[in-house]
Design an enzyme around this catalytic site. Structure first.
Site, PDB file in Angstrom:
ATOM      1  N   ASP A 188       0.815  -1.229   0.000  1.00 20.89           N
ATOM      2  CA  ASP A 188       0.000   0.000   0.000  1.00 20.89           C
ATOM      3  C   ASP A 188       0.842   1.269   0.000  1.00 20.89           C
ATOM      4  OD1 ASP A 188      -2.255  -1.671   0.312  1.00 20.89           O
ATOM      5  OD2 ASP A 188      -1.911  -1.722   2.472  1.00 20.89           O
ATOM      6  N   LYS A 231       2.205   2.230  -5.039  1.00 19.96           N
ATOM      7  CA  LYS A 231       2.879   1.736  -6.259  1.00 19.96           C
ATOM      8  C   LYS A 231       2.049   2.063  -7.489  1.00 19.96           C
ATOM      9  CE  LYS A 231       3.095  -2.526  -4.634  1.00 19.96           C
ATOM     10  NZ  LYS A 231       2.889  -2.371  -3.201  1.00 19.96           N
ATOM     11  N   GLY A 281      -4.478  -4.534  -4.431  1.00 18.95           N
ATOM     12  CA  GLY A 281      -5.594  -3.722  -4.935  1.00 18.95           C
ATOM     13  C   GLY A 281      -5.125  -2.360  -5.393  1.00 18.95           C
ATOM     14  N   HIS A 282      -5.553  -1.976  -6.594  1.00 16.79           N
ATOM     15  CA  HIS A 282      -5.267  -0.629  -7.090  1.00 16.79           C
ATOM     16  C   HIS A 282      -6.587   0.081  -7.249  1.00 16.79           C
ATOM     17  CE1 HIS A 282      -1.279  -1.640  -8.090  1.00 16.79           C
ATOM     18  NE2 HIS A 282      -1.559  -2.381  -9.129  1.00 16.79           N
ATOM     19  N   GLN A 307       2.304  -6.100  -2.936  1.00 21.27           N
ATOM     20  CA  GLN A 307       2.619  -6.022  -1.502  1.00 21.27           C
ATOM     21  C   GLN A 307       3.968  -5.315  -1.302  1.00 21.27           C
ATOM     22  OE1 GLN A 307       1.723  -9.558  -2.586  1.00 21.27           O
ATOM     23  NE2 GLN A 307      -0.335  -8.756  -2.509  1.00 21.27           N
TER      24      GLN A 307
HETATM   25  P1  IMP Z   1      -2.608 -12.736   2.431  1.00 21.09           P
HETATM   26  O1  IMP Z   1      -1.668 -12.208   1.390  1.00 21.09           O
HETATM   27  O2  IMP Z   1      -4.051 -12.533   2.077  1.00 21.09           O
HETATM   28  O3  IMP Z   1      -2.305 -14.145   2.809  1.00 21.09           O
HETATM   29  O4  IMP Z   1      -2.378 -11.865   3.763  1.00 21.09           O
HETATM   30  C1  IMP Z   1      -1.171 -11.937   4.513  1.00 21.09           C
HETATM   31  C2  IMP Z   1      -0.787 -10.570   5.064  1.00 21.09           C
HETATM   32  O5  IMP Z   1      -0.411  -9.715   3.978  1.00 21.09           O
HETATM   33  C3  IMP Z   1      -1.906  -9.829   5.767  1.00 21.09           C
HETATM   34  O6  IMP Z   1      -1.355  -9.059   6.830  1.00 21.09           O
HETATM   35  C4  IMP Z   1      -2.466  -8.905   4.711  1.00 21.09           C
HETATM   36  O7  IMP Z   1      -3.114  -7.779   5.265  1.00 21.09           O
HETATM   37  C5  IMP Z   1      -1.192  -8.533   3.990  1.00 21.09           C
HETATM   38  N1  IMP Z   1      -1.403  -8.152   2.582  1.00 21.09           N
HETATM   39  C6  IMP Z   1      -1.640  -8.953   1.542  1.00 21.09           C
HETATM   40  N2  IMP Z   1      -1.751  -8.249   0.402  1.00 21.09           N
HETATM   41  C7  IMP Z   1      -1.563  -6.962   0.741  1.00 21.09           C
HETATM   42  C8  IMP Z   1      -1.503  -5.751  -0.026  1.00 21.09           C
HETATM   43  O8  IMP Z   1      -1.649  -5.717  -1.256  1.00 21.09           O
HETATM   44  N3  IMP Z   1      -1.288  -4.622   0.697  1.00 21.09           N
HETATM   45  C9  IMP Z   1      -1.068  -4.622   2.040  1.00 21.09           C
HETATM   46  N4  IMP Z   1      -1.092  -5.737   2.781  1.00 21.09           N
HETATM   47  C10 IMP Z   1      -1.328  -6.894   2.132  1.00 21.09           C
END
Ligand code: IMP
Length: 402
Positions: free
Chosen positions: A16, A19, A43-44, A202
């Site tokens: 977040d 990017k 997510g964008h 991420q």
């Molecule tokens: P997962 O990727 O859904 O398995 O989540 C694992 C961890 O990564 C959690 O703390 C999510 O909130 C975090 N996370 C996953 N994708 C994102 C992203 O695009 N932005 C910020 N945090 C993310």
């Protein structure tokens, strides 16, 4: 030897970092945007003709009509979400299918993975990770256990009929024409000198190997993940831009050494609109952590930094930057692997005066208030990496390019 025109954009914090905006800015001059890892946990938020849309899988580069987008082999793919995104973009008049390629090697996220993700979280109770509940971890589990189903498998109707329900079969039919050998395609375009942007998802601190394990996502979120996820060699990445906010946020659980107290967190959250694009969850907020940022710089081999959301710090009397950790009375200069240590570190803080006048919407370095310049120059000097972009607002042009 063809001149390479490649650039990678990666998150240097907990995701977040903004990017999407930097990718969008660069995409204008790009031929291809490649998504390499993660899935619809990312997510964008994009705005097309005043309409707000969130894409989770398709790179935001798709908004530029000449840009082609590739979902490469390291991505875990929920084909239902992909079809929903294609249809939403088509409704806005964008011609998506002719410009989108999906790797035959990308592993699928199926409903069973989403169920397992939710159940895993419930069974962990107060030790939950705070996942996005999109089935990301379980899909990667099956990939590593060598029992996964890949997008290319869907081209065989017998396999598709066996593993998919009616709804997913329909989606498979829609995306089948897009499925291709993206690894060959990517290497072909890279070595033809096309302008290719590799988009990370991420951030470094959520990296499965180098992040705050187990409070991480299930893929390599660093430039190394781009290499394996796209199927390219390490010498193909010419420029690697790391994105960091002028402060730091985190969604989900896990240690966060520079986290603000509730009052300051709330203030920055409201000013910065810090709510998850995927889950809508309020993001935890903190002041910039240079130990973590230096960790991200090394992990990624960053050549440039982009500092986003500088304007969110407008109006603050005083600013803080975390410049070191103290553990058991000793200063340490590394990002601890051990969660207990990371939770126990005491931040060493440097204080800066507030900017005095607003930075919001500033598009030229010379127009920045002196205190903002000092804040940015300090980060650049400490990190030893050039600050190439400074974002001062949500508009594409609210950016200083250095
Ligand atoms: P997962 O990727 O859904 O398995 O989540 C694992 C961890 O990564 C959690 O703390 C999510 O909130 C975090 N996370 C996953 N994708 C994102 C992203 O695009 N932005 C910020 N945090 C993310």
């Amino acid at each position: 030897m063809t001149k390479l025109n490649t650039v990678a954009v990666v998150g240097a914090q907990f995701g977040d970092e903004g990017k999407g905006k930097i990718v969008d800015l660069i995409s204008k001059k790009i031929d291809y945007v490649v998504r390499c890892q993660g899935g619809n946990n990312a997510g964008h938020t994009i705005v097309v003709r005043g309409k707000k849309l969130v894409t989770h899988l398709i790179p935001s580069g798709i908004l530029h009509p000449t840009v082609k987008c590739i979902i490469a082999s390291g991505v875990v793919l929920d084909i239902k979400v992909l079809v929903e995104e294609i249809e939403a973009l088509e409704k806005l008049g964008l011609d998506v299918k002719k410009r989108l390629f999906v790797s035959d090697r990308a592993h699928l996220i199926l409903p069973k993975h989403i169920d397992r993700d939710k159940n895993n979280e419930i069974s962990k109770g107060k030790n939950k990770i705070g996942t996005t509940n999109r089935g990301i971890g379980p899909a990667y589990e099956d990939k590593v256990a060598r029992i996964g189903i890949r997008a290319g498998d869907l081209l065989d109707k017998t396999v598709a009929n066996k593993v998919l329900d009616k709804e997913y079969l329909k989606c498979a039919e829609i995306i089948s024409p897009l499925i291709t050998d993206t690894q060959s395609l990517i290497n072909d375009i890279v070595f033809k000198g096309k302008k290719v942007l590799f988009e990370g998802a991420q951030g470094a601190l959520l990296d499965i190997d180098h992040g705050t394990y187990p409070y991480v996502t299930s893929s390599n979120t660093t430039s190394a993940g781009i290499l394996t996820g796209a199927g390219i060699g390490p010498n193909t990445l010419k420029t690697i831009i790391g994105i960091t906010k002028a402060y730091i946020t985190r969604v989900g659980d896990g240690p966060f050494p520079s986290e603000y107290d509730d009052k300051n967190a709330e203030k920055i959250r409201e000013k910065g609109g810090e709510y998850g694009a995927t889950t809508g969850r309020p993001r935890r907020c903190g002041y910039l952590d240079l130990v973590a940022l230096k960790h991200a710089i090394l992990l990624n081999g960053l050549t440039d930094l982009a500092i986003t959301k500088l304007d969110v710090l407008d109006g603050e009397e005083q600013l803080q930057i975390l410049i070191g950790y103290e553990l058991n009375g000793k200063k340490i200069n590394y990002f601890p692997a051990n969660l207990k240590d990371l939770k126990a570190v005491k931040p060493i803080i440097k204080t800066f005066p507030g900017f005095k006048s607003p930075t919001a919407g500033t598009r030229k370095w010379d127009k920045l208030p002196d205190n903002a310049k000092k804040y940015l120059k300090y980060i650049e000097k400490e990190c030893g990496v050039k600050v190439k972009y400074v974002s001062t607002g949500p508009e594409r042009d609210d950016t200083i390019i250095l």
